[in-house]
Write an enzyme that holds these catalytic residues in place. Structure first.
Site, PDB file in Angstrom:
ATOM      1  N   ASP A 231      29.578  19.150  51.625  1.00  0.00           N
ATOM      2  CA  ASP A 231      30.194  20.217  52.404  1.00  0.00           C
ATOM      3  C   ASP A 231      30.332  21.425  51.479  1.00  0.00           C
ATOM      4  O   ASP A 231      31.122  21.418  50.530  1.00  0.00           O
ATOM      5  CB  ASP A 231      31.558  19.765  52.922  1.00  0.00           C
ATOM      6  CG  ASP A 231      32.251  20.807  53.794  1.00  0.00           C
ATOM      7  OD1 ASP A 231      32.169  22.012  53.467  1.00  0.00           O
ATOM      8  OD2 ASP A 231      32.899  20.422  54.778  1.00  0.00           O
ATOM      9  N   ASP A 356      20.751  23.297  29.873  1.00  0.00           N
ATOM     10  CA  ASP A 356      20.909  21.842  29.844  1.00  0.00           C
ATOM     11  C   ASP A 356      20.168  21.315  28.624  1.00  0.00           C
ATOM     12  O   ASP A 356      19.407  22.023  27.962  1.00  0.00           O
ATOM     13  CB  ASP A 356      20.396  21.216  31.140  1.00  0.00           C
ATOM     14  CG  ASP A 356      21.190  19.971  31.518  1.00  0.00           C
ATOM     15  OD1 ASP A 356      21.722  19.305  30.609  1.00  0.00           O
ATOM     16  OD2 ASP A 356      21.280  19.659  32.716  1.00  0.00           O
TER      17      ASP A 356
END
Length: 651
Positions: A231, A356
């Site tokens: 959501d 990363d």
């Protein structure tokens, strides 16, 4: 005037308020350098020149201090600031162990000039605090005395181990972030992060490589449990609360903050086939649904409260056309459009962009094909240069810096970056901009004044009161999926048969554990979501859950539950690290509970307290693998006829 600190206090830190001074003396901590007295105040002589330099003057702004320090730095020192290494342990280059390899650490800090490290130590709190102090002592002795930023991956999550009820370390154990999303309370997430902040600071940790703002739209994705679900607006609020709690406020970093690195910008949650971008077979995110906008929404919650850092995803956003622009097919750490046009210009992010891990390293041989049969995969084979495999390492560094990377995760060798600078592939202006950003954050965190921690204070961890709050969150996160009448609440002295549940905790809860199913009034079973591991010859493939979300026809847990259900009510809880297809359990479990990390003690409380269940699913649970295969990886809650829809939860 240079002063021996022992004239004022014996130890590593002190507070010296001086009468008649308009500025209040702040606490200093040191083991190597001396202090300077000026204007009736004390300052650390970080570069050992017996003069108060602007970067040593805590009365000045972080911006002014960073500018001064930057002007004193060599190219080698600047390159070192742009590295984010793994603090090594004996026998482990990635730092797995109970103490640091101080010789190897000193080589990285002094010789390579690196001053940001992730810690992966697992040891008692006081020892971890002192180990971090030892690293800071090495850094204090370097030419400019730049303190270390010590980072950590999330560690405040409960991991179920049948033989014990908690992992023995310093940290309170909460449900996964998916569980926090199941609760849906931004203030609770803020409190969770605030407690984590206090635990980290007590141990000398000042950077959280979290939260994950990735929208979990691909239900097969291996890292879904680290997200806040699928959501977008709920995730935005959860991320906002997390950053505010961890950074000790909403207006940026201060001396009580732990800086946050929100990840992974952007689209990681749409990983193709659910395979993860740490591995070559998972380097793409599938945006066939053309839905990047929804994946960007969660990050806005972090921007609203001034997150310090953002980490780009490994993934290539496969064949994506966004606002009429075809997105270049390179990982986000090399993607100028994603980092500059979107992140910097459109969203006005002005913090640090940290890559990363190991995006500049080669991916060859075992990285591509996996380790041979019989050989345990190890991290030495890793490299994630997705989309720029054909470039040299020097060219990758240049490409990343020019795209917008300020710091390189998993790297301590500064040579390629320095070569890129010398060859003119990267400008000095770009390097200076990155180093300035990083130094300003170190200064704002108060590290230049005192990077050391009180080992005795660390001995107070773990904190029982904080764990009580975490236990309450575990309870609130449980999602009730099925409930037949007359089963809950379970009463004390009920005879129970246990499947995958700790018998000692059942007895503590007042239940009678029987040794044969036919003696039981009810059965209580704990199982995990189904998974496959088709890539066990890869370092991360051996760790991650991949593949089908459906239970196999011969699944032993399902067979055991079906047999028990013929004789008695069965209460089943499923650990939902991914959205399991629970169709086989729907007609067998009298009570079915989804959990996101819950101890047996908390589970029994939930079964016996007669309180309502308030948790809601943060992602939908599909009804079949056929429906999973039909949906778009980048679109939320779009499977046909889900068994339990997004937001479902009985009371």
């Amino acid at each position: 005037m240079k002063i021996n600190p022992l004239l004022f206090v014996i130890g590593t830190s002190y507070l010296l308020p001086l009468a008649g001074q308009a500025t209040e003396q702040i606490k200093l901590g040191h083991r190597v350098v001396s202090v300077i007295q000026q204007d009736g105040l004390l300052f650390k002589d970080l570069n050992k020149d017996e003069t108060l330099n602007p970067y040593e003057d805590w009365r000045l702004s972080p911006e002014a201090r960073a500018r001064d320090l930057l002007s004193r730095m060599t190219p080698e020192e600047k390159a070192g600031v742009m590295m984010h290494g793994s603090a090594p342990a004996p026998g482990s280059i990635i730092g797995i162990g109970s103490e640091y390899d101080l010789t190897a650490s000193a080589a990285m800090i002094i010789d390579e000039r690196v001053n940001t490290f992730i810690t992966r130590l697992s040891t008692e709190p006081a020892k971890l605090a002192e180990q971090n102090n030892r690293l800071q002592e090495i850094a204090e002795g370097a030419r400019l005395g730049i303190p270390l930023t010590i980072s950590i991956d999330p560690v405040n999550t409960y991991r179920y181990l049948p033989e014990k009820t908690a992992t023995p370390d310093a940290f309170s154990k909460w449900p996964e972030t998916t569980g926090l999303a199941a609760i849906g309370d931004e203030n609770l997430v803020k409190r969770y992060a605030d407690i984590g902040r206090q635990e980290y600071r007590l141990l000398g940790i000042t950077q959280a490589l979290s939260p994950m703002a990735d929208l979990a739209t691909e239900p097969r994705w291996s890292r879904l449990s680290g997200t806040f679900g699928e959501d977008a607006q709920l995730t935005r609020r959860m991320v906002r609360g997390y950053v505010a709690g961890m950074q000790n406020g909403t207006s940026g970093l201060n001396a009580g903050s732990v800086s946050t690195v929100v990840k992974h910008w952007a689209g990681y949650g749409a990983s193709e086939n659910g395979f993860d971008g740490h591995s070559v077979y998972g380097k793409y995110a599938d945006f066939s649904g053309n839905n990047l906008d929804e994946h960007l929404i969660p990050f806005t919650g972090a921007f609203e409260v001034n997150t310090a850092g953002v980490m780009p995803t490994y993934a290539i956003l496969k064949n994506l056309v966004y606002k009429g622009k075809k997105i270049e097919q390179v990982g986000a750490g090399f993607n100028h459009y994603l980092l500059q046009d979107l992140l910097r210009q459109h969203y006005k992010f002005d913090g640090v962009i940290i890559s990363d891990w190991m995006i500049t390293a080669d991916c060859v041989d075992k990285c591509i094909h996996g380790h041979p049969e019989g050989e345990a995969p190890d991290p030495s084979s890793l490299g994630m240069p997705w989309g720029v495999e054909s470039l040299t390492e020097v060219e990758r560094f240049a490409r990343a810096v020019n795209a917008g990377i300020n710091q390189f995760g998993g790297v301590t060798d500064t040579t390629p970056l320095l070569k890129a600078l010398k060859a003119g592939k990267v400008s000095e202006e770009k390097i200076n901009d990155s180093v300035r950003r990083l130094l300003e954050q170190k200064i704002a965190l108060g590290l230049f004044e005192n990077a050391y921690v009180d080992v005795n204070a660390a001995k107070k961890l773990p904190n029982a009161a904080w764990q009580q709050e975490a236990d309450r969150a575990q309870r609130l996160s449980l999602v009730l999926l099925e409930k037949k009448t007359g089963v809950l609440p379970v009463k004390a002295r009920t005879k129970v048969w246990l499947h995958g549940v700790n018998a000692d905790e059942a007895k503590k809860a007042g239940l009678v554990v029987v040794d044969q199913p036919q003696k039981a009034d009810i059965a209580i079973a704990r199982i995990v979501a189904p998974f496959e591991q088709p890539h066990k010859n890869y370092f991360f493939g051996a760790q991650y859950h991949e593949g089908s979300l459906a239970f196999r026809n011969d699944d032993a847990d399902i067979a055991a539950i079906a047999k028990l259900a013929e004789k008695m009510p069965v209460i089943v809880t499923v650990y939902l690290d991914r959205p399991a297809i629970l169709t086989p359990l729907r007609d067998k479990a009298s009570v079915l509970i989804g959990n996101f990390g819950v101890s047996d003690a908390v589970l029994f409380t939930a079964l016996m307290d007669n309180a309502p269940f308030t948790g809601k699913l943060p992602f939908e649970l599909p009804s079949s693998m056929a429906s999973v295969l039909k949906q778009h990886s980048d679109r939320a809650a779009d499977s046909e006829h889900p068994l339990y829809p997004l937001g479902f939860g009985l009371k």
